[in-house]
Motif scaffolding. Structure first.
Motif, PDB file in Angstrom:
ATOM      1  N   PRO A 185       0.822  -1.216   0.000  1.00  0.00           N
ATOM      2  CA  PRO A 185       0.000   0.000   0.000  1.00  0.00           C
ATOM      3  C   PRO A 185       0.855   1.265   0.000  1.00  0.00           C
ATOM      4  N   SER A 186       1.992   1.239   0.698  1.00  0.00           N
ATOM      5  CA  SER A 186       2.825   2.435   0.798  1.00  0.00           C
ATOM      6  C   SER A 186       3.460   2.827  -0.529  1.00  0.00           C
ATOM      7  N   ALA A 187       3.434   1.907  -1.520  1.00  0.00           N
ATOM      8  CA  ALA A 187       4.065   2.198  -2.813  1.00  0.00           C
ATOM      9  C   ALA A 187       3.048   2.330  -3.948  1.00  0.00           C
ATOM     10  N   GLN A 188       1.778   2.223  -3.619  1.00  0.00           N
ATOM     11  CA  GLN A 188       0.775   2.180  -4.684  1.00  0.00           C
ATOM     12  C   GLN A 188       0.638   3.483  -5.469  1.00  0.00           C
ATOM     13  N   HIS A 189       1.023   4.597  -4.870  1.00  0.00           N
ATOM     14  CA  HIS A 189       0.924   5.881  -5.569  1.00  0.00           C
ATOM     15  C   HIS A 189       2.191   6.189  -6.386  1.00  0.00           C
ATOM     16  N   LEU A 190       3.190   5.318  -6.298  1.00  0.00           N
ATOM     17  CA  LEU A 190       4.469   5.575  -6.968  1.00  0.00           C
ATOM     18  C   LEU A 190       4.446   5.069  -8.409  1.00  0.00           C
ATOM     19  N   ASP A 191       5.466   5.458  -9.209  1.00  0.00           N
ATOM     20  CA  ASP A 191       5.482   4.959 -10.589  1.00  0.00           C
ATOM     21  C   ASP A 191       5.955   3.504 -10.608  1.00  0.00           C
TER      22      ASP A 191
ATOM     23  N   GLU B  72       8.409   1.770 -11.779  1.00  0.00           N
ATOM     24  CA  GLU B  72       9.778   1.389 -11.446  1.00  0.00           C
ATOM     25  C   GLU B  72       9.968   1.316  -9.924  1.00  0.00           C
ATOM     26  N   LEU B  73       9.412   2.298  -9.238  1.00  0.00           N
ATOM     27  CA  LEU B  73       9.546   2.321  -7.781  1.00  0.00           C
ATOM     28  C   LEU B  73       8.693   1.233  -7.132  1.00  0.00           C
ATOM     29  N   GLN B  74       7.562   0.918  -7.771  1.00  0.00           N
ATOM     30  CA  GLN B  74       6.739  -0.170  -7.262  1.00  0.00           C
ATOM     31  C   GLN B  74       7.496  -1.496  -7.357  1.00  0.00           C
ATOM     32  N   ALA B  75       8.180  -1.686  -8.503  1.00  0.00           N
ATOM     33  CA  ALA B  75       8.959  -2.914  -8.697  1.00  0.00           C
ATOM     34  C   ALA B  75      10.069  -3.011  -7.658  1.00  0.00           C
ATOM     35  N   LEU B  76      10.657  -1.853  -7.344  1.00  0.00           N
ATOM     36  CA  LEU B  76      11.719  -1.809  -6.337  1.00  0.00           C
ATOM     37  C   LEU B  76      11.167  -2.188  -4.956  1.00  0.00           C
TER      38      LEU B  76
END
Ligand SMILES: [Zn+2]
Length: 166
Positions: free
Chosen positions: A131-137, A139-143
């Protein structure tokens, strides 16, 4: 991880007797398991309610741990965190599992315990974008997903080291 045969999975179990390894039952949906995406194969024994297994590769070796779930459930009104994949769920979906230590320690009844997702399917959970990464693009989600998978690998390696310690 590489796709494993039933014989290889049985042979990988380090902390149970040969008869217990022979009695192990594979998950019913093993044919649908995504080997390439997952680092760990974890499941509850469909024929022995409290038994469960975690099989993973560590330093090029296949290591399978036989676990026993506590026969009491925690309350569904609270939440709890799996100490392997760090997923927070309602506490009745997390269980205390114990693993017998290898060798003499295990024969003397020495076990190691930890709180893990009751279905032991941590590998699938770390593949989801947190959930903390869902607003990111993307590439960052994959990270973020990769960091979760790495965390699971490290914590499982530490737990395994505890089971293997003489
Ligand atoms: Zn988990």
């Amino acid at each position: 991880m590489q796709a494993l045969s039933e014989a290889a999975i049985r042979r990988s179990l380090v902390n149970c007797s040969r008869s217990e390894a022979a009695a192990m039952t594979l998950p019913r949906d093993i044919d649908e398991f995504d080997w390439t995406a997952a680092d760990v194969l974890g499941w509850r024994d469909p024929k022995a309610e409290l038994r469960g297994y975690l099989v993973h590769e560590q330093g090029g070796d296949l290591v399978g741990l036989a676990l026993r779930a506590a026969d009491t459930k925690m309350s569904s009104r609270r939440s709890a965190m799996c100490l392997l994949c760090h997923t927070v769920q309602s506490a009745d979906a997390i269980s205390l599992f114990t693993a017998r230590r290898v060798g003499e320690a295990g024969r003397n009844g020495n076990t190691v315990g930890t709180y893990v997702c009751a279905d032991l399917r941590c590998a699938g959970r770390v593949q989801a974008v947190p959930p903390s990464a869902q607003h990111l693009d993307e590439e960052l989600q994959a990270l973020a997903v990769e960091e979760q998978a790495e965390g699971l690998r490290q914590r499982l390696a530490a737990f395994t080291a505890d089971v293997l310690r003489h």
